[in-house]
Design an enzyme around this catalytic site. Structure first.
Site, PDB file in Angstrom:
ATOM      1  N   ASN A   1      42.611  53.594  48.521  1.00  0.00           N
ATOM      2  CA  ASN A   1      43.849  53.132  47.882  1.00  0.00           C
ATOM      3  C   ASN A   1      43.618  52.433  46.548  1.00  0.00           C
ATOM      4  O   ASN A   1      44.418  52.562  45.621  1.00  0.00           O
ATOM      5  CB  ASN A   1      44.656  52.243  48.838  1.00  0.00           C
ATOM      6  CG  ASN A   1      43.865  51.082  49.398  1.00  0.00           C
ATOM      7  OD1 ASN A   1      42.629  51.099  49.443  1.00  0.00           O
ATOM      8  ND2 ASN A   1      44.560  50.065  49.852  1.00  0.00           N
TER       9      ASN A   1
ATOM     10  N   GLU B   1      36.092  37.322  49.733  1.00  0.00           N
ATOM     11  CA  GLU B   1      35.848  37.951  48.437  1.00  0.00           C
ATOM     12  C   GLU B   1      36.552  37.111  47.381  1.00  0.00           C
ATOM     13  O   GLU B   1      37.391  36.268  47.698  1.00  0.00           O
ATOM     14  CB  GLU B   1      36.353  39.396  48.414  1.00  0.00           C
ATOM     15  CG  GLU B   1      35.576  40.295  49.363  1.00  0.00           C
ATOM     16  CD  GLU B   1      35.936  41.762  49.235  1.00  0.00           C
ATOM     17  OE1 GLU B   1      35.061  42.597  49.515  1.00  0.00           O
ATOM     18  OE2 GLU B   1      37.087  42.069  48.857  1.00  0.00           O
TER      19      GLU B   1
ATOM     20  N   GLU C   1      37.368  43.180  54.977  1.00  0.00           N
ATOM     21  CA  GLU C   1      38.753  43.002  54.505  1.00  0.00           C
ATOM     22  C   GLU C   1      39.547  44.123  55.124  1.00  0.00           C
ATOM     23  O   GLU C   1      39.411  45.284  54.731  1.00  0.00           O
ATOM     24  CB  GLU C   1      38.804  43.029  52.969  1.00  0.00           C
ATOM     25  CG  GLU C   1      40.116  42.488  52.410  1.00  0.00           C
ATOM     26  CD  GLU C   1      41.028  43.565  51.892  1.00  0.00           C
ATOM     27  OE1 GLU C   1      42.045  43.835  52.576  1.00  0.00           O
ATOM     28  OE2 GLU C   1      40.757  44.118  50.826  1.00  0.00           O
TER      29      GLU C   1
ATOM     30  N   CYS D   1      46.480  47.008  51.560  1.00  0.00           N
ATOM     31  CA  CYS D   1      46.320  46.092  52.697  1.00  0.00           C
ATOM     32  C   CYS D   1      47.110  44.817  52.439  1.00  0.00           C
ATOM     33  O   CYS D   1      47.816  44.314  53.311  1.00  0.00           O
ATOM     34  CB  CYS D   1      44.838  45.766  52.907  1.00  0.00           C
ATOM     35  SG  CYS D   1      43.828  47.180  53.389  1.00  0.00           S
TER      36      CYS D   1
END
Length: 485
Positions: free
Chosen positions: A155, A465, A253, A287
């Site tokens: 994505n 992150e 993630e 996400c």
């Protein structure tokens, strides 16, 4: 177009150059057309091993450089990539489907992230604790891990790569990345450009292929010391279990179902705009995105009407056509899964207010298009309430007060992002404290900042992150006690 007439790429980028994979070819499909335009050879376990060996060979020299020198080299390479944006943008749009505008935003963000960690290369430090005992000092050293595996979804192929690559290499690690099987091209070219810009051979390698073969080989390779993964929760759980063998470091993630709470005292126009942007950007395939809206009953009609009108006005079309605001979904399977979630939720009692299927334009019939969709008040046990909806479909619920909104927001296995809109500082503080998520925006659109750590709670992941905190997941710390001698 048949496979025989398509160009076939050799596959991986290893040790500073092209590597001819020995696995089966993977077709890369243009989502706007629904057909393949190129194929890329897939990596076998042997090809992945070649990439890991190249990274391991490069590690000693790279890790021994001064941190500031590593940053300087990465900075020059990043600027070289920046000079080739006009080449990368249409390539990303063709393989992923997003609009040219969104491709430019993504690639600019990827470069910004690289340069952010270039700036932090002079801030990476350990700690000193003086006088533990008379004549005895303590130090905490940071050392890189070694070879890092980065597994990146389709994505946002370049920004999600940079989130991992930048802190990893600045900290002194070398990297083997595996892009999604459906979006290898922009990552391969990104790696080539970084190498042309001066990133040494073997510091950054790319292997193409399916997760079941190339990804599995990377995760289980004994010389890989850390896996950084972005993707679905089920795959993340499997990777975490595999990383237990050998005690690999891991950051995950994973999926999300981000709630948005709109209070009765909010700037309703701004909130509705943020909801629309946060749901339909990148065709809803993120996400970290607005996926559930809870709006106070007294203002619900106004907010819902505004969001519906925005959804209906969005121009859906090919990503490479000027004026398109939302491109196609990435795959036919993804579209079918989301369409089923919408159908079940409406069938159970939700009120379909916009969209609900592909747009009725003949020129879009072959692509994976789906109209921006809004569903009001589906049951709270319906798929749109309980599952991650990865596409341009937004459920909205009316709630009585903040307590109900927060309870509904937290009634999810996910905890990635969240947002609240209110002019009441007490409400904002309460929501920020009580919502179970790694990120909460207050009266702000859902933008991620490199300056702040980002990571999910619950089933949305593990580790951080962004921010200086990312370095903690790419280094080992070592305590040293120094006596007088």
């Amino acid at each position: 177009m048949t496979t025989e007439t398509m160009t076939t790429y050799p596959g991986s980028f290893i040790g500073g150059g092209q590597h001819h994979n020995s696995g089966d070819p993977l077709e890369v499909v243009n989502p706007a057309e629904g057909r393949a335009f190129v194929s890329v050879a897939g990596a076998t376990g042997a090809d992945v091993d070649a990439a890991v060996q190249a990274a391991a060979s490069a590690f000693p020299a790279w890790s021994e450089l001064a941190v500031s020198k590593r940053g300087e080299i990465l900075g020059r390479a990043a600027h070289h990539v920046e000079e080739h944006l006009d080449e990368l943008i249409p390539l990303l749009t063709r393989e992923q489907g997003k609009t040219l505008r969104d491709s430019r935003i993504e690639l600019a963000k990827a470069i910004d992230t690289l340069l952010h960690y270039v700036g932090l290369s002079k801030a990476l430090r350990g700690a000193h604790t003086p006088n533990l005992d008379p004549g005895v000092d303590g130090f905490v050293l940071r050392r890189p891990l070694g070879v890092v595996g980065a597994i990146v979804p389709w994505n946002f192929p370049t920004t999600l790569l940079s989130n991992k690559l930048a802190p990893a290499v600045v900290a002194g690690n070398t990297v083997v990345a595996k892009p999604a099987a459906t979006t290898p091209l922009s990552t391969l070219r990104f790696a080539e450009l970084l190498a042309e810009g001066g990133l040494p051979e073997g510091v950054f390698n790319v292997v193409t292929g399916r997760g079941s073969e190339a990804g599995e080989a990377l995760v289980t390779h004994p010389q890989v010391r850390k896996i950084a993964f972005t993707g679905s929760t089920p795959v993340g759980e499997r990777i975490m279990a595999q990383c237990a063998n050998g005690i690999k470091r891991v950051t995950l993630e994973l999926g999300g179902s981000d709630p948005m709470i709109i209070c009765d005292d909010a700037d309703l126009a701004a909130a509705a705009s943020a909801a629309s942007m946060g749901r339909f950007y990148n065709c809803g395939q993120a996400c970290l995105a607005i996926k559930r809206v809870y709006v106070f009953e007294s203002v619900a009609d106004e907010v819902i009407e505004s969001i519906v009108e925005k959804a209906k006005r969005l121009k859906v079309g090919r990503g490479d056509v000027k004026g398109t605001q939302m491109g196609p979904m990435h795959t036919a399977a993804g579209r079918s899964e989301m369409a089923d979630q919408v159908s079940q939720s409406v069938g159970a009692g939700g009120d379909l207010l916009a969209g609900g299927g592909p747009p009725e334009y003949a020129e879009l019939a072959d692509g994976f298009f789906y109209a921006p969709t809004v569903v009001a008040d589906p049951p709270h046990d319906s798929p749109m309430a309980t599952e991650e909806v990865f596409g341009p479909a937004l459920p909205i619920w009316r709630v009585g007060d903040l307590d109900e909104a927060i309870a509904r927001a937290n009634a999810s296995p996910f905890g990635l992002g969240s947002s609240v809109w209110t002019r009441d500082l007490a409400r904002a503080r309460e929501a920020a404290q009580r919502i179970e998520a790694g990120y909460t925006w207050v009266n702000s659109r859902t933008k991620v900042y490199d300056e702040l750590p980002f990571g999910g709670w619950k089933s949305s992941g593990y580790g951080k992150e962004h921010g200086e905190e990312a370095f903690d997941y790419y280094t080992e710390s070592k305590s040293v006690v120094l006596g007088a001698g």
